[in-house]
Design a protein around this motif. Structure first.
Motif, PDB file in Angstrom:
ATOM      1  N   ASN A 175      -8.714 -10.170  -1.164  1.00 54.02           N
ATOM      2  CA  ASN A 175     -10.003 -10.813  -0.307  1.00 54.02           C
ATOM      3  C   ASN A 175     -10.018 -12.265  -0.106  1.00 54.02           C
ATOM      4  O   ASN A 175     -10.980 -13.172   0.130  1.00 54.02           O
ATOM      5  CB  ASN A 175     -11.165 -10.469  -1.175  1.00 54.02           C
ATOM      6  N   ASP A 233       0.666  -1.375  -0.102  1.00 53.07           N
ATOM      7  CA  ASP A 233      -0.045  -0.014   0.106  1.00 53.07           C
ATOM      8  C   ASP A 233       0.816   1.569  -0.029  1.00 53.07           C
ATOM      9  O   ASP A 233       0.284   2.335   0.141  1.00 53.07           O
ATOM     10  CB  ASP A 233      -0.921  -0.035   1.093  1.00 53.07           C
ATOM     11  N   GLN A 253      -6.045  -7.895   3.925  1.00 53.71           N
ATOM     12  CA  GLN A 253      -7.196  -7.577   3.666  1.00 53.71           C
ATOM     13  C   GLN A 253      -7.727  -6.209   3.958  1.00 53.71           C
ATOM     14  O   GLN A 253      -8.661  -5.540   3.479  1.00 53.71           O
ATOM     15  CB  GLN A 253      -8.249  -8.506   4.107  1.00 53.71           C
ATOM     16  N   GLN A 254      -7.088  -5.491   4.903  1.00 54.23           N
ATOM     17  CA  GLN A 254      -7.310  -4.148   5.372  1.00 54.23           C
ATOM     18  C   GLN A 254      -6.582  -2.981   4.445  1.00 54.23           C
ATOM     19  O   GLN A 254      -7.310  -2.125   4.172  1.00 54.23           O
ATOM     20  CB  GLN A 254      -6.815  -4.200   6.755  1.00 54.23           C
ATOM     21  N   VAL A 255      -5.402  -3.273   3.971  1.00 50.65           N
ATOM     22  CA  VAL A 255      -4.650  -2.243   3.248  1.00 50.65           C
ATOM     23  C   VAL A 255      -4.399  -2.397   1.727  1.00 50.65           C
ATOM     24  O   VAL A 255      -4.106  -1.518   0.963  1.00 50.65           O
ATOM     25  CB  VAL A 255      -3.237  -1.959   4.216  1.00 50.65           C
ATOM     26  N   GLN A 292      -7.163  -3.785  -0.177  1.00 50.37           N
ATOM     27  CA  GLN A 292      -8.409  -4.145  -0.820  1.00 50.37           C
ATOM     28  C   GLN A 292      -9.249  -2.945  -0.893  1.00 50.37           C
ATOM     29  O   GLN A 292      -9.186  -1.963  -0.210  1.00 50.37           O
ATOM     30  CB  GLN A 292      -9.275  -4.927   0.290  1.00 50.37           C
ATOM     31  N   THR A 332       0.745  -0.538  17.542  1.00 50.15           N
ATOM     32  CA  THR A 332       0.319   0.130  16.237  1.00 50.15           C
ATOM     33  C   THR A 332       1.143   1.286  16.128  1.00 50.15           C
ATOM     34  O   THR A 332       1.516   1.417  14.848  1.00 50.15           O
ATOM     35  CB  THR A 332      -1.155   0.773  16.721  1.00 50.15           C
ATOM     36  N   ILE A 367      -2.233  -8.493   7.317  1.00 49.14           N
ATOM     37  CA  ILE A 367      -3.173  -7.163   7.082  1.00 49.14           C
ATOM     38  C   ILE A 367      -3.657  -6.703   5.713  1.00 49.14           C
ATOM     39  O   ILE A 367      -4.208  -5.697   5.420  1.00 49.14           O
ATOM     40  CB  ILE A 367      -2.485  -6.020   7.925  1.00 49.14           C
TER      41      ILE A 367
END
Length: 542
Positions: A515, A70, A475-477, A479, A448, A473
């Motif tokens: 995903n 990302d 799926q979080q960053v 997608q 974090t 991570i």
């Protein structure tokens, strides 16, 4: 002027390590070399061992992992192999039946290492200390290669010798845990026989600190936090490394062979340059193609200079000057609208005929990487002379901080390690930053924060993709849609007279589709499977 060191000693020397014509793991080119005629002098052994430094990741290759994360957008699918697939991995549209991810499947390198280990004792009257040191260097190279393969392919064949037949080379995968155990054993064996520092033509060889720092990375990436913290601390306790005072120049030729270097790939102008012009070069500076573009999600992740996160929470925030009053590492890492380029011109991706967003050889996002590109490369050719930082001391400090926090939670030592990195960047320390943002300091919030600090400190160096894989991570960053910069309110640093505009609307570039858990592991290249019976594809990709 930088001299040509060990990486150029053996450019054309590649031996035949397997007598068979088809080895499903990989094949090495034929050569006139033979075991009977080669291993006769110490210099033979030095040359053969020195070949391993060509196996380490160069700037042109490893930077492309940014486009899989990302942090960046790879705007083309026309590069070779992994470079070509950076966009397809980044948006999770890679198809195993039509593409190949073979650039890190390097059993030719494994064979070279074992050829050395099996043949070096043939050298007559070889100095024992030199032999032990070269053996240790080769073990570090073996450890790195297997570590990379386990990070990407997970379970891989664990080859421990030179094969002599096709049937013998057709071996199945070994569990990742067993391969990692062997990697750590090699590093433990190597460290005591390596020097702390080198001088002259030997600068750039693996040191004791390199073996220990790589061990810390391997342990961290495999979730073995107490051991990772101990390994990182052993590097810190060597007192052999220190942060280079200038963050930007660390990545320029001024920072080559610096106190922060742990492992680097050596690039030399004219004779062994890096090829970052096409990958990261701004068109108006060097005629670069700018295949790799920093994403707004990275740029927006930098704090304000006072430590406010997000930066828009700083009372001094000005929406017309969003790049002002920011963490200094942003300006050192990224060219944004209004930045001063290496040729002393202003970067204007909104109006410049050469740099305009979406133009030929121009940025797609509105941004370009600055810190990895040689500031002296102003001609239209690939001639970057700055080394590629494979592993540096700032990473060791952040490895210690993350591992120790995961093992036992926040401590003064953990905070001190993070503060050392932030102090070099002229950013407020952990306690001050937490206070100004009203955060409570505990293991979770510090986790974090450390993850954020890794992203910022190591941006542009290829590490973010591996952090996404190990932290799970994706799926979080990775997608959903990604966009250009948003300059819809107008940028004060861009001239809007004489027909120019200082506005640019936020525009979607593509959708990303991480995903499915299968994207946490790479498929074995089909060309490899076609030559094997005992090797099977990863279950997620069947």
């Amino acid at each position: 002027m930088k001299r040509i060191y060990i990486h150029t000693i053996l450019l054309s020397f590649i031996c035949l390590l397997n007598a068979c014509s088809r080895d499903f793991l990989d094949r090495a080119p034929l050569d006139d070399y033979s075991d009977e005629t080669y291993w006769t002098t110490e210099q033979d052994a030095v040359k053969f061992a020195s070949r391993i430094y060509e196996f380490m990741p160069s700037a042109d290759f490893f930077v492309c992992y940014e486009g899989m994360s990302d942090n960046a957008f790879s705007k083309t699918a026309s590069w070779g192999n992994t470079l070509r697939n950076a966009q397809l991995i980044g948006n999770s549209t890679f198809v195993v039946t039509t593409g190949s991810l073979g650039d890190e499947w390097k059993y030719d390198q494994v064979r070279h290492c074992f050829e050395f280990l099996e043949q070096v004792d043939k050298v007559p009257d070889m100095n024992e200390d030199l032999k032990k040191r070269l053996v240790a260097e080769v073990k570090v190279a073996l450890a790195y290669r297997y570590f990379m393969m386990t990070m990407l392919y997970r379970d891989v064949p664990l080859v421990m010798k030179v094969f002599t037949s096709v049937a013998e080379s057709d071996v199945p995968k070994e569990d990742k845990a067993a391969v990692v155990a062997q990697v750590l054993q090699w590093l433990d064996e190597a460290a005591p026989d390596l020097l702390l520092t080198y001088a002259g033509d030997d600068r750039g060889r693996f040191t004791q600190g390199a073996a220990l720092a790589l061990k810390a990375r391997v342990l961290l990436y495999n979730g073995r936090y107490p051991e990772a913290a101990a390994a990182a601390k052993s590097v810190m306790d060597l007192d052999a490394y220190a942060l280079y005072p200038d963050y930007y120049n660390l990545f320029q030729m001024e920072g080559d062979y610096s106190s922060e270097d742990v492992i680097s790939f050596i690039h030399v102008k004219e004779t062994k340059p890096n090829g970052l012009r096409d990958i990261a070069g701004v068109n108006s500076v060097s005629g670069g193609t700018l295949y790799l573009n920093p994403l707004p999600s990275l740029v927006d992740d930098y704090e304000s200079a006072n430590g406010y996160y997000p930066f828009t929470g700083d009372p001094a925030y000005d929406p017309h000057a969003p790049y002002h009053n920011r963490d200094p590492r942003l300006g050192a890492t990224v060219y944004y609208p209004g930045s001063i380029l290496a040729n002393n011109k202003k970067y204007d991706p909104i109006n410049s005929p050469l740099d305009k967003i979406g133009g030929d050889k121009a940025t797609y996002t509105g941004y370009a990487f600055r810190k990895i590109f040689d500031k002296t490369e102003l001609e239209v050719r690939d001639n970057g002379g700055n080394d590629w930082k494979i592993l540096r001391y700032a990473e060791v400090l952040l490895t210690y901080a993350e591992a120790a926090n995961e093992a036992t939670g926040p401590s003064a030592a953990v905070i001190a390690a993070i503060d050392e990195v932030r102090s070099r960047a002229h950013m407020p320390g952990v306690n001050e930053t937490f206070a100004i943002n009203g955060w409570t300091l505990n293991q979770s919030t510090l986790r974090t924060f450390i993850r954020h600090e890794r992203r910022i400190e190591l941006a542009g160096e290829g590490h973010r993709y591996f952090d996404i894989l190990r932290w799970k991570i994706g799926q979080q960053v990775l997608q959903g849609p990604i966009y250009t910069l948003d300059a819809s309110q107008g940028l004060a640093d861009i001239d809007n007279t004489n027909g120019n505009t200082n506005k640019f609307p936020k525009t979607k570039l593509e959708d990303r589709y991480f995903n499915n858990d299968k994207f946490y592991v790479w498929p074995i290249p089909q060309s490899i499977l076609d030559q094997a019976r005992n090797l099977q594809q990863q279950p997620e990709w069947r």
